[in-house]
Scaffold this motif. Structure first.
Motif, PDB file in Angstrom:
ATOM      1  N   ASN A   1      40.039  21.865   1.543  1.00 61.73           N
ATOM      2  CA  ASN A   1      39.651  20.937   0.444  1.00 61.73           C
ATOM      3  C   ASN A   1      38.363  21.568  -0.316  1.00 61.73           C
ATOM      4  OD1 ASN A   1      39.677  18.986  -1.661  1.00 61.73           O
ATOM      5  ND2 ASN A   1      38.963  17.406  -0.098  1.00 61.73           N
ATOM      6  N   PRO A   2      38.218  22.388  -1.209  1.00 58.80           N
ATOM      7  CA  PRO A   2      39.522  23.246  -1.717  1.00 58.80           C
ATOM      8  C   PRO A   2      39.493  24.661  -0.865  1.00 58.80           C
ATOM      9  CG  PRO A   2      37.429  23.702  -2.764  1.00 58.80           C
ATOM     10  CD  PRO A   2      36.913  22.609  -1.781  1.00 58.80           C
ATOM     11  N   ASP A   3      38.654  24.617   0.231  1.00 59.95           N
ATOM     12  CA  ASP A   3      38.678  25.826   1.134  1.00 59.95           C
ATOM     13  C   ASP A   3      38.510  25.744   2.664  1.00 59.95           C
ATOM     14  OD1 ASP A   3      35.999  25.634   0.904  1.00 59.95           O
ATOM     15  OD2 ASP A   3      35.743  27.063  -0.587  1.00 59.95           O
ATOM     16  N   ILE A   4      38.084  26.590   3.303  1.00 60.63           N
ATOM     17  CA  ILE A   4      37.968  26.581   4.788  1.00 60.63           C
ATOM     18  C   ILE A   4      36.758  25.494   5.002  1.00 60.63           C
ATOM     19  CG2 ILE A   4      37.039  28.791   5.222  1.00 60.63           C
ATOM     20  CD1 ILE A   4      38.759  28.870   7.696  1.00 60.63           C
ATOM     21  N   LEU A   5      35.781  25.722   3.994  1.00 64.62           N
ATOM     22  CA  LEU A   5      34.386  24.988   4.200  1.00 64.62           C
ATOM     23  C   LEU A   5      34.648  23.420   4.416  1.00 64.62           C
ATOM     24  CD1 LEU A   5      32.147  27.271   2.268  1.00 64.62           C
ATOM     25  CD2 LEU A   5      32.384  27.233   4.591  1.00 64.62           C
ATOM     26  N   ASN A   6      35.945  22.948   4.052  1.00 72.64           N
ATOM     27  CA  ASN A   6      36.118  21.646   4.255  1.00 72.64           C
ATOM     28  C   ASN A   6      37.653  21.545   4.654  1.00 72.64           C
ATOM     29  OD1 ASN A   6      34.048  19.621   2.711  1.00 72.64           O
ATOM     30  ND2 ASN A   6      34.360  21.114   1.296  1.00 72.64           N
TER      31      ASN A   6
ATOM     32  N   ASN B   1      31.671  20.646   4.008  1.00 73.47           N
ATOM     33  CA  ASN B   1      30.559  21.388   3.104  1.00 73.47           C
ATOM     34  C   ASN B   1      29.669  20.298   2.563  1.00 73.47           C
ATOM     35  OD1 ASN B   1      29.410  23.806   2.521  1.00 73.47           O
ATOM     36  ND2 ASN B   1      30.318  23.667   0.691  1.00 73.47           N
ATOM     37  N   ASN B   2      28.487  20.680   2.388  1.00 76.07           N
ATOM     38  CA  ASN B   2      27.509  19.679   1.713  1.00 76.07           C
ATOM     39  C   ASN B   2      27.266  18.448   2.489  1.00 76.07           C
ATOM     40  OD1 ASN B   2      27.028  21.803  -0.387  1.00 76.07           O
ATOM     41  ND2 ASN B   2      28.708  20.893  -1.562  1.00 76.07           N
ATOM     42  N   ASN B   3      27.520  18.699   3.641  1.00 81.05           N
ATOM     43  CA  ASN B   3      26.907  17.397   4.518  1.00 81.05           C
ATOM     44  C   ASN B   3      26.211  17.922   5.700  1.00 81.05           C
ATOM     45  OD1 ASN B   3      27.390  14.922   5.854  1.00 81.05           O
ATOM     46  ND2 ASN B   3      29.402  15.194   6.473  1.00 81.05           N
ATOM     47  N   PRO B   4      25.165  17.504   5.967  1.00 80.60           N
ATOM     48  CA  PRO B   4      24.678  16.117   5.362  1.00 80.60           C
ATOM     49  C   PRO B   4      23.747  16.269   4.240  1.00 80.60           C
ATOM     50  CG  PRO B   4      23.054  17.091   7.215  1.00 80.60           C
ATOM     51  CD  PRO B   4      24.341  18.005   6.909  1.00 80.60           C
TER      52      PRO B   4
ATOM     53  N   THR C   1      27.177  23.408   5.744  1.00 80.26           N
ATOM     54  CA  THR C   1      28.161  23.298   6.474  1.00 80.26           C
ATOM     55  C   THR C   1      28.309  22.708   7.686  1.00 80.26           C
ATOM     56  OG1 THR C   1      29.319  24.906   5.021  1.00 80.26           O
ATOM     57  CG2 THR C   1      30.640  24.229   6.826  1.00 80.26           C
ATOM     58  N   LEU C   2      28.750  21.596   7.969  1.00 74.41           N
ATOM     59  CA  LEU C   2      28.576  20.715   9.414  1.00 74.41           C
ATOM     60  C   LEU C   2      30.017  20.907  10.180  1.00 74.41           C
ATOM     61  CD1 LEU C   2      26.847  18.998  11.076  1.00 74.41           C
ATOM     62  CD2 LEU C   2      28.002  16.882   9.961  1.00 74.41           C
ATOM     63  N   PHE C   3      29.789  21.186  11.487  1.00 71.97           N
ATOM     64  CA  PHE C   3      30.967  20.885  12.399  1.00 71.97           C
ATOM     65  C   PHE C   3      30.920  20.079  13.272  1.00 71.97           C
ATOM     66  CE2 PHE C   3      30.209  25.274  10.573  1.00 71.97           C
ATOM     67  CZ  PHE C   3      31.497  25.871  10.854  1.00 71.97           C
ATOM     68  N   GLN C   4      32.035  19.350  13.262  1.00 68.64           N
ATOM     69  CA  GLN C   4      32.183  18.119  14.289  1.00 68.64           C
ATOM     70  C   GLN C   4      33.120  18.309  15.193  1.00 68.64           C
ATOM     71  OE1 GLN C   4      31.679  15.299  10.890  1.00 68.64           O
ATOM     72  NE2 GLN C   4      29.710  14.286  11.853  1.00 68.64           N
TER      73      GLN C   4
ATOM     74  N   ALA D   1      27.803  22.205  15.265  1.00 67.84           N
ATOM     75  CA  ALA D   1      27.220  23.585  14.788  1.00 67.84           C
ATOM     76  C   ALA D   1      27.007  23.143  13.398  1.00 67.84           C
ATOM     77  CB  ALA D   1      28.447  24.607  14.663  1.00 67.84           C
ATOM     78  N   ILE D   2      25.988  24.125  12.709  1.00 65.89           N
ATOM     79  CA  ILE D   2      25.627  23.940  11.264  1.00 65.89           C
ATOM     80  C   ILE D   2      25.420  25.277  10.798  1.00 65.89           C
ATOM     81  CG2 ILE D   2      23.262  23.493  11.750  1.00 65.89           C
ATOM     82  CD1 ILE D   2      23.363  21.154   9.400  1.00 65.89           C
ATOM     83  N   VAL D   3      25.832  25.434   9.560  1.00 71.01           N
ATOM     84  CA  VAL D   3      25.363  26.461   8.641  1.00 71.01           C
ATOM     85  C   VAL D   3      24.701  26.145   7.339  1.00 71.01           C
ATOM     86  CG1 VAL D   3      26.407  28.722   7.253  1.00 71.01           C
ATOM     87  CG2 VAL D   3      27.484  27.775   9.377  1.00 71.01           C
ATOM     88  N   GLU D   4      23.525  26.854   7.177  1.00 70.27           N
ATOM     89  CA  GLU D   4      22.705  26.591   6.181  1.00 70.27           C
ATOM     90  C   GLU D   4      22.995  27.605   5.144  1.00 70.27           C
ATOM     91  OE1 GLU D   4      17.849  25.851   5.136  1.00 70.27           O
ATOM     92  OE2 GLU D   4      18.609  25.943   7.282  1.00 70.27           O
ATOM     93  N   TRP D   5      23.182  27.367   3.999  1.00 71.64           N
ATOM     94  CA  TRP D   5      23.801  28.511   2.864  1.00 71.64           C
ATOM     95  C   TRP D   5      22.556  28.677   2.104  1.00 71.64           C
ATOM     96  CZ3 TRP D   5      28.034  30.888   3.863  1.00 71.64           C
ATOM     97  CH2 TRP D   5      28.998  30.562   4.704  1.00 71.64           C
ATOM     98  N   ILE D   6      21.167  28.248   2.089  1.00 72.23           N
ATOM     99  CA  ILE D   6      20.236  28.688   1.258  1.00 72.23           C
ATOM    100  C   ILE D   6      19.305  29.658   1.872  1.00 72.23           C
ATOM    101  CG2 ILE D   6      20.092  26.106   0.436  1.00 72.23           C
ATOM    102  CD1 ILE D   6      17.947  25.509   2.114  1.00 72.23           C
ATOM    103  N   GLY D   7      18.475  30.097   1.086  1.00 71.01           N
ATOM    104  CA  GLY D   7      17.549  31.141   1.289  1.00 71.01           C
ATOM    105  C   GLY D   7      18.209  32.798   1.032  1.00 71.01           C
ATOM    106  N   SER D   8      17.151  33.456   0.648  1.00 69.14           N
ATOM    107  CA  SER D   8      17.479  34.928  -0.026  1.00 69.14           C
ATOM    108  C   SER D   8      17.991  35.836   1.118  1.00 69.14           C
ATOM    109  CB  SER D   8      16.285  35.370  -0.704  1.00 69.14           C
ATOM    110  OG  SER D   8      15.253  35.286   0.083  1.00 69.14           O
ATOM    111  N   ALA D   9      17.549  35.516   2.502  1.00 66.94           N
ATOM    112  CA  ALA D   9      18.025  36.370   3.302  1.00 66.94           C
ATOM    113  C   ALA D   9      19.121  36.343   4.169  1.00 66.94           C
ATOM    114  CB  ALA D   9      16.899  36.142   4.731  1.00 66.94           C
ATOM    115  N   GLY D  10      19.976  35.066   3.631  1.00 70.78           N
ATOM    116  CA  GLY D  10      21.198  34.937   4.142  1.00 70.78           C
ATOM    117  C   GLY D  10      21.417  33.628   4.621  1.00 70.78           C
ATOM    118  N   PRO D  11      22.612  32.948   5.038  1.00 71.57           N
ATOM    119  CA  PRO D  11      22.908  31.981   5.777  1.00 71.57           C
ATOM    120  C   PRO D  11      22.391  32.228   6.984  1.00 71.57           C
ATOM    121  CG  PRO D  11      24.978  33.282   5.161  1.00 71.57           C
ATOM    122  CD  PRO D  11      23.828  33.783   4.548  1.00 71.57           C
TER     123      PRO D  11
END
Length: 197
Positions: free
Chosen positions: A49-54, A70-73, A78-81, A89-99
């Motif tokens: 919803n709409p992709d694998i990130l949700n 995705n977009n949680n918190p 992207t939060l994994f529960q 687990a958590i993925v942080e998508w910000i930053g110029s050096a990549g996630p």
């Protein structure tokens, strides 16, 4: 009773000429047709919803094992529960050096490009987890996870796109070695459609 001859206890003849007619124990045992393989467990990434990130990751017996949101918190995460609602687990998508990725108690916080490092020929991705190195290898429509640096690579998991989602096949060996969380996170990252370098 003849104690020195076990065949005599079963009333088989003791003469050497009669040994050929004695029943064979080996003929009664099944002959293995192929080497034993670890069992495979299927996990389906559903409700995209709409992709694998949700999505919801459903395992054997249609039990929800993980939830990916995705977009949680907050935005750009992207939060994994797990099924108990605990963050794994958590993925942080910000930053110029990549996630950046972190898998609780397994992978310390690091760039995704470091954790899922492309090989020099840019055809495979190395993954370090539990003090071991594995390699994701594309094969036709699938991507397989194998042991790395061994003379006979062992298949641990396989990832494929299916109608309505993504399927992760994971061996009982990989689960017993505590790799399921890493495989789920890697699957989401590789199937996210986002740049992970």
């Amino acid at each position: 009773m003849n104690i020195t001859n076990p065949y005599a206890q079963a009333q088989w003849a003791n003469s050497s000429s009669d040994h050929a007619s004695a029943p064979s124990l080996f003929g009664a045992l099944p002959f293995p047709s192929s080497p034993l393989r670890p069992s495979i467990h299927l996990f389906h990434f559903t409700n995209l919803n709409p992709d694998i990130l949700n999505c919801t990751v459903v395992g054997p017996k249609s039990i929800p094992y993980f939830r990916v949101s995705n977009n949680n918190p907050s935005p750009n995460f992207t939060l994994f529960q797990n099924r108990e609602g605990r963050s794994i687990a958590i993925v942080e998508w910000i930053g110029s050096a990549g996630p950046v990725v972190e898998v609780r108690d397994i992978i310390h916080k690091q760039f995704v490009a470091t954790w899922l490092q492309l090989t020099s020929d840019r055809k495979h991705r190395l993954m370090k987890a539990r003090d071991r190195t594995f390699v994701w290898v594309p094969q036709d429509e699938r991507v397989g996870l194998y042991t790395y640096g061994t003379t006979t690579p062992e298949l641990y998991a396989r990832l494929s796109r299916t109608e309505g989602g993504v399927t992760l096949e994971i061996t009982s060996t990989a689960i017993q070695e505590g790799l399921i969380e890493c495989c789920v996170v890697a699957a989401v990252l590789m199937q996210s459609g986002r740049l992970i370098e």
